[in-house]
Each structure stands twice: as structure tokens, then as C-alpha cells.
Design a protein around this motif. Structure first.
Motif, short mmCIF file in Angstrom:
data_model
loop_
_atom_site.label_atom_id
_atom_site.label_comp_id
_atom_site.label_asym_id
_atom_site.label_seq_id
_atom_site.Cartn_x
_atom_site.Cartn_y
_atom_site.Cartn_z
N ALA A 16 44.97 8.81 115.83
CA ALA A 16 45.90 8.21 114.88
C ALA A 16 46.96 7.39 115.58
O ALA A 16 47.37 6.33 115.12
CB ALA A 16 46.55 9.30 114.03
N LEU A 17 47.38 7.87 116.74
CA LEU A 17 48.38 7.13 117.51
C LEU A 17 47.84 5.79 117.94
O LEU A 17 48.48 4.75 117.83
CB LEU A 17 48.79 7.93 118.76
N VAL A 18 46.61 5.81 118.44
CA VAL A 18 46.00 4.58 118.91
C VAL A 18 45.89 3.57 117.78
O VAL A 18 46.05 2.37 117.95
CB VAL A 18 44.61 4.88 119.53
N LEU A 19 45.61 4.08 116.57
CA LEU A 19 45.46 3.19 115.42
C LEU A 19 46.80 2.69 114.90
O LEU A 19 46.86 1.89 113.98
CB LEU A 19 44.71 3.93 114.30
N GLY A 20 47.90 3.19 115.50
CA GLY A 20 49.18 2.57 115.19
C GLY A 20 49.96 3.23 114.09
O GLY A 20 50.72 2.58 113.38
N SER A 21 49.85 4.55 113.90
CA SER A 21 50.67 5.21 112.89
C SER A 21 52.14 5.06 113.23
O SER A 21 52.52 5.09 114.40
CB SER A 21 50.31 6.71 112.85
N ALA A 22 52.96 4.90 112.25
CA ALA A 22 54.40 4.74 112.48
C ALA A 22 55.13 5.96 111.96
O ALA A 22 54.77 6.54 110.95
CB ALA A 22 54.91 3.49 111.76
N VAL A 23 56.17 6.38 112.69
CA VAL A 23 56.98 7.50 112.25
C VAL A 23 58.43 7.15 112.48
O VAL A 23 58.77 6.26 113.24
CB VAL A 23 56.66 8.79 113.03
N GLY A 24 59.31 7.89 111.82
CA GLY A 24 60.72 7.68 112.02
C GLY A 24 61.30 8.80 112.83
O GLY A 24 61.05 8.94 114.00
N ALA A 25 62.07 9.72 112.19
CA ALA A 25 62.65 10.85 112.90
C ALA A 25 61.55 11.82 113.33
O ALA A 25 60.41 11.75 112.88
CB ALA A 25 63.64 11.54 111.97
N ALA A 26 61.94 12.77 114.22
CA ALA A 26 60.96 13.71 114.75
C ALA A 26 60.37 14.56 113.64
O ALA A 26 61.07 15.08 112.79
CB ALA A 26 61.64 14.60 115.78
N GLY A 27 59.02 14.69 113.66
CA GLY A 27 58.34 15.53 112.69
C GLY A 27 58.32 16.97 113.17
O GLY A 27 58.76 17.29 114.27
N ALA A 28 57.78 17.86 112.33
CA ALA A 28 57.70 19.27 112.70
C ALA A 28 56.67 19.46 113.82
O ALA A 28 55.69 18.71 113.88
CB ALA A 28 57.32 20.10 111.49
N PRO A 29 56.87 20.45 114.71
CA PRO A 29 55.88 20.70 115.77
C PRO A 29 54.53 21.01 115.15
O PRO A 29 54.43 21.72 114.15
CB PRO A 29 56.45 21.91 116.50
N ARG A 30 53.45 20.47 115.76
CA ARG A 30 52.11 20.68 115.23
C ARG A 30 51.23 21.44 116.22
O ARG A 30 50.05 21.61 116.00
CB ARG A 30 51.49 19.32 114.89
N VAL A 31 51.83 21.88 117.33
CA VAL A 31 51.09 22.60 118.35
C VAL A 31 51.43 24.08 118.26
O VAL A 31 52.60 24.45 118.15
CB VAL A 31 51.46 22.06 119.75
N PRO A 32 50.42 24.98 118.28
CA PRO A 32 50.71 26.42 118.21
C PRO A 32 51.68 26.88 119.29
O PRO A 32 51.74 26.28 120.38
CB PRO A 32 49.33 27.05 118.39
N ASN A 33 52.40 27.98 119.02
CA ASN A 33 53.44 28.42 119.95
C ASN A 33 52.91 28.98 121.27
O ASN A 33 53.67 29.13 122.22
CB ASN A 33 54.31 29.49 119.27
N THR A 34 51.65 29.32 121.32
CA THR A 34 51.09 29.83 122.58
C THR A 34 50.41 28.72 123.38
O THR A 34 49.80 28.98 124.41
CB THR A 34 50.06 30.93 122.31
N VAL A 35 50.52 27.48 122.90
CA VAL A 35 49.87 26.34 123.56
C VAL A 35 50.93 25.31 123.92
O VAL A 35 51.86 25.08 123.14
CB VAL A 35 48.81 25.71 122.63
N LEU A 36 50.81 24.70 125.09
CA LEU A 36 51.71 23.62 125.49
C LEU A 36 50.88 22.37 125.75
O LEU A 36 49.88 22.43 126.49
CB LEU A 36 52.47 23.99 126.77
N VAL A 37 51.28 21.26 125.15
CA VAL A 37 50.60 19.98 125.38
C VAL A 37 51.60 19.01 125.99
O VAL A 37 52.67 18.77 125.43
CB VAL A 37 50.03 19.39 124.08
N MET A 38 51.25 18.48 127.15
CA MET A 38 52.10 17.53 127.85
C MET A 38 51.40 16.17 127.88
O MET A 38 50.16 16.11 127.98
CB MET A 38 52.36 18.01 129.29
N GLY A 39 52.16 15.10 127.81
CA GLY A 39 51.59 13.76 127.88
C GLY A 39 52.30 12.95 128.95
O GLY A 39 53.53 13.00 129.06
N GLY A 40 51.54 12.24 129.76
CA GLY A 40 52.13 11.42 130.82
C GLY A 40 51.03 10.79 131.66
O GLY A 40 49.86 10.75 131.25
#
Length: 522
Positions: A16-40
């Protein structure tokens, strides 16, 4: 949701990001609390074998998978136990004897013992790959690492080793302890140390097991339930390649990832204060500098080198980095033992012109400045060109890919160059040797600056008295500051943006020491 199903959600979100979805303020976390996802950016990783890992990502990954004999505290001013619970040192400071923690096991279930430590350090030295110099600079022969009992290891160094220098060597991932049985099982006649196998597989005892590494795509870890410090609270960790800063920032705002690194300085500033997001900043053991080749006639004169130091507008350079730059001017970065907090230079055109007159260059001269294409360094070059023009030095800027620039720099064929130097280990010897010792064939050699201060560098490295050692490094920094061929314009600050429910995870002066074991999510 199962981990497999959750991975499907992640990929859909990234699409969805690649297709160009737009967002404004930060949305609610969508990753489970026992999982960490890092991007870089993780595409720098070449090998996860700790004997070969030398890039930011691979060193960081190795630090999660493997343990070392010792570690550092968060301030990097004290060596603390890891696999070794205690140690003693000989009267001459050359021989350390370590007592190992009992009951520690590798991910395979095999026991971590003194023979495993002996095997691992000897293996790294015999392979002699890129990071091996950290061992071989201080340990003469592989046979100087000896298991003298089931839980006792003796390491004899070439020289007297202050404890912080010992820790710099043995806390480095190149000194990680690997599972000898697993390595030997995967060795081949063509690869007797199983380097190729270990580049993509796991033989560690650290808090995380390597679950998968897809080169240039993602690294995936799973918590090791038998870890001696207890099972990590984050059960799964994904580090996703996201080379586009805009996409990484958007993913963080959407809640698709928990941590975004490698954003642009302006993006970190934009994220600061947004609900649900936190930007963490830490000093970095890196030095940004302009170097002058003293083999080019004008720069052979100290007055000319100092004229350039007085001509530069350091405040303007800091603004180019959106203030994410400590305006340090010495070769040992802030936060490291023996840092000299002197910042004498500021923009003073009259003083710079006077020094040029004194050197016989009152009409100025021409010089070429080479700079990497990496932002924002071309902007730094443009500002320095403007500053030097004001004192009569006409600069031609040439942007180059890093590989091409380094080829010129290492061959001593440059006149001016903009570069940075990151510490390989958290001891001032690493910086002093690079910037001040011509015989080390690093930065002083590249800039053809052969100064008697190199003898002080050799004296300082083996000084066991902490106060005298600190004084020697202050003396070295002051000489380089006043006479050296470098205009140091700061140490960059390490920044990471993360969801505010991520706790215990902070940037580190040395990326290798950002440990996931301390992190959790609320």
C-alpha cells in the motif's frame, strides 16, 4: 494471529505504501506487542559471520546473535561482564585471565565453554578477514588465546592493555563466540572455517536466533528461550530494507513499522512532537571533517591550514544538518573517554586573511575539493567553497561516488576532501592512530602529514594509568587541532524515530551496541 499470517499483513501494508497511500497524523500501531518491525537501509550487509561482519547492519545483526566475553556499559566508560563473569590482569598489564559464566548454551543446545572461546578467537584471527585487525593489532598469534580450564581462558596481548582498550577488542563482534561443533559440521575442504555457511546461518548463544536473512530485503530474528539473561520480551524482530526515506516515514506514521532509521534530518525534525511517535538522539562516535593534503604546496604551510579553519562558518554547517550535529572540533568525539572539549575555531575572515598573508598567499590560490554525492555533503562543500572564496581561495567542487572518491583519497591524489571517520572501537587510540599517526597509513598518511605526535600516539596506547593516559590523548588532540591538516566541523548525532510504545531501545554511539535484549513494547 500467527506470525505467518502477520507477515502477510505486513507485506500488504508495504505494498500500500508503494502504491502511494497518504496519511496525516500518526495512526494506531498495527504491529503486535511481541513483534518489532524496523525499516531502514540494510543493503550494506555483506556477511553475518562475526569474523567478517564489518558494515553497520551486519555488525548490528551479529551483536544480537552472538555473545562476547565482555561488554560496555551504556556510557562506554566501563567494561562489564558478559560471558566472562570476572577477570584478572597480570602485573605488566599484558595477560588477562577470564572466568566464564556457567550453564550458558548455544542456540544448538551445546555448552559454551573455554574451548569454544579459544576456537572462536583463533578462527577469526586465522580467517583474517576485514575486522580481524581489531584482534591482530593487539594479539600477536592465535596461540596467545588459550583455554586453561573448562571455564577459564587466558589472553596474552602484545602490549600493556588498559582495561577499556581490552574491552574495545574483546567486546567487538569480531570476538564473538561461535559454536565450534556447528562450524566444524558445516566446514568443507574449500572452506575449512565454514565462513560461507556462517555468512547466512547462526552459530551463536546471543539473545536472538537468526531465522532468515534475505539479502537486500529483510533480516528476521526469533527470541532465544534459553538465553542466560532470560527470554527477550520481543519474540520476533524484522528489519526491513526501506531505502526511500519518504516510504519509511510514512510506514512509521501508519503504524506499519515500529522504528524508522536512515531518515533525512528534516524528516526527524518534522516527526518530533507528533502524537504516538518519538525521535531519539544519541552522540555518535564519528568525526566529520575537511582534509587538506599537505603534499599540495599551499597546504604544506600551517598558516594556510589554519586560515581555512578560521574561514569556515561552522554554525552554517550545523544548520545544514538541521542541528543534528555536535559542533565538536577535536578528533576524539564527545562521549568517548578522553574527549577534549575545546572548540577554538569560528568564522573570522580578517584572521584568516592575516594568516594567508603571513604564509605568502595574500592573493589566494586555487584548489579542488572532492566530496561524496551523499546528502547533505554536497551542500557542505558548497558552503565551504563560499566561505573560502571570501578569503581569496578559489575552490572547484567535484562530486564523486564514494568508491571513486576513496580511490583518489587513498592514493593521496586529492587537494581538499570532505569525509567522515567512524570509530571501529570505543577507545581514543582508534581515532588518534587514524588522524595523527603517519605510520598507521590511515588519514595522516593519506594527507601526507608526518608529525612527531605519532610517538605520543604509541606512548598513550599502552599507558595503564587512566589519568596519565587521558592527559596524553588531550595533548594529541590539541596538537592535531592546532597543526593538523583537518578542519573538523562536528560529530553527527545518531537519530531514530519510533512509535512511542517502543521502550528500552535507543540509538547508540556505536551501532553494534544497540541491543534488542533491552527493548519491549507497551
Amino acid at each position: 494471529m500467527t506470525a505467518r499470517a502477520w507477515r502477510g499483513v505486513l507485506w500488504v501494508s508495504l505494498l500500500a505504501l508503494v502504491l502511494g497511500s497518504a496519511v496525516g497524523a500518526a495512526g494506531a500501531p498495527r504491529v503486535p506487542n511481541t513483534v518489532l518491525v524496523m525499516g531502514g537501509v540494510i543493503s550494506d550487509a555483506v556477511s553475518l559471520d562475526p569474523a567478517q561482519a564489518f558494515e553497520f547492519t551486519s555488525v548490528w545483526a551479529a551483536a544480537q546473535i552472538y555473545d562476547t566475553l565482555v561488554d560496555f556499559n551504556r556510557e562506554f566508560n566501563q567494561v562489564v561482564p558478559e560471558l566472562a563473569t570476572s577477570w584478572t590482569v597480570s602485573a605488566d598489564g599484558r595477560t588477562y585471565t577470564f572466568r566464564l559464566r556457567r550453564g550458558v548454551r548455544f542456540h544448538s543446545g551445546n555448552v559454551v565453554d573455554a574451548k569454544a572461546v579459544e576456537f572462536s578467537l583463533q578462527r577469526a584471527m586465522k580467517l583474517n578477514l576485514t575486522p580481524a585487525f581489531i584482534l591482530t593489532s593487539f594479539i600477536a598469534r592465535p596461540e596467545d588465546v588459550v583455554a586453561v580450564g573448562a571455564d577459564t581462558v587466558r589472553v596474552t596481548f602484545k602490549q600493556a592493555m588498559p582495561e577499556i582498550l581490552m574491552g574495545s577488542v574483546l567486546a567487538n563482534p569480531v570476538s564473538a563466540v561461535v559454536d565450534p561443533a556447528l562450524v566444524q559440521r558445516n566446514a568443507t575442504p574449500a572452506d575449512p572455517w565454514a565462513n560461507q555457511w556462517l555468512s547466512f546461518n547462526d552459530a551463536g548463544s546471543g539473545p536472538y536466533k537468526l531465522r532468515a536473512w534475505s539479502k537486500n530485503v529483510k533480516i528476521e530474528f526469533e527470541a532465544f528461550e534459553g538465553y542466560w539473561r532470560g527470554t527477550p520480551r520481543l519474540r520476533r524482530v524484522f528489519y526491513q530494507e526501506m531505502p526511500e526515506p519518504a516510504a519509511a516515514m510514512l510506514a512509521l506514521q501508519r503504524g506499519d513499522i515500529d522504528v524508522a532509521s536512515d531518515l533525512l534530518p528534516a524528516q526527524y525534525k518534522q516527526l518530533q512532537g507528533q502524537p504516538g511517535i518519538e525521535v531519539k538522539t544519541s552522540p555518535q562516535f564519528t568525526v566529520n571533517y575537511l582534509a587538506m593534503n599537505v603534499g599540495y604546496e599551499p597546504f604544506g604551510k600551517k598558516e594556510v591550514r589554519n586560515a581555512i579553519k578560521w574561514a569556515i562558518d561552522y554554525d552554517a554547517l550545523r544548520r545544514i544538518f538541521e542541528d543534528a550535529l555536535d559542533p565538536s572540533q577535536t578528533i576524539v568525539p564527545p562521549g568517548m573517554f578522553a574527549h577534549l572539549a575545546e572548540r577554538p575555531y569560528r568564522r573570522d575572515v580578517a584572521r584568516a586573511r592575516a594568516l594567508l598573508r603571513e604564509a605568502g598567499y595574500e592573493r589566494g590560490f586555487r584548489a579542488e575539493l572532492i566530496v561524496p554525492v551523499t546528502p547533505p555533503l554536497p551542500d557542505v562543500a558548497a558552503k565551504i567553497k563560499e566561505d573560502l572564496a571570501a578569503v581569496g581561495i578559489e575552490v572547484e567542487v567535484r562530486q564523486l561516488r564514494s568508491a571513486d572518491l576513496l580511490g583518489i583519497y587513498r592514493a593521496q591524489r586529492h587537494q581538499l576532501v570532505i569525509q567522515r571517520w567512524g570509530a571501529d572501537y570505543p577507545d581514543p587510540d582508534n581515532l588518534a592512530r587514524a588522524f595523527a599517526s603517519f605510520d598507521a597509513r590511515q588519514l595522516a598518511w593519506r594527507n601526507q602529514w608526518d608529525h612527531p605526535v605519532k610517538r605520543t600516539v604509541e606512548q598513550a596506547v599502552g599507558e595503564l594509568n587512566r589519568a596519565r593516559r587521558e592527559a596524553l590523548y588531550h595533548e594529541i588532540q590539541r596538537i592535531v587541532l592546532e597543526e593538523g591538516p583537518y578542519a573538523i566541523y562536528g560529530s553527527p548525532l545518531e537519530q531514530n524515530a519510533m512509535r512511542s510504545n517502543v521502550k528500552g531501545l535507543g540509538a547508540s554511539p556505536l551501532f553494534a551496541f544497540t541491543n534488542l535484549i533491552d527493548a519491549w513494547k507497551e
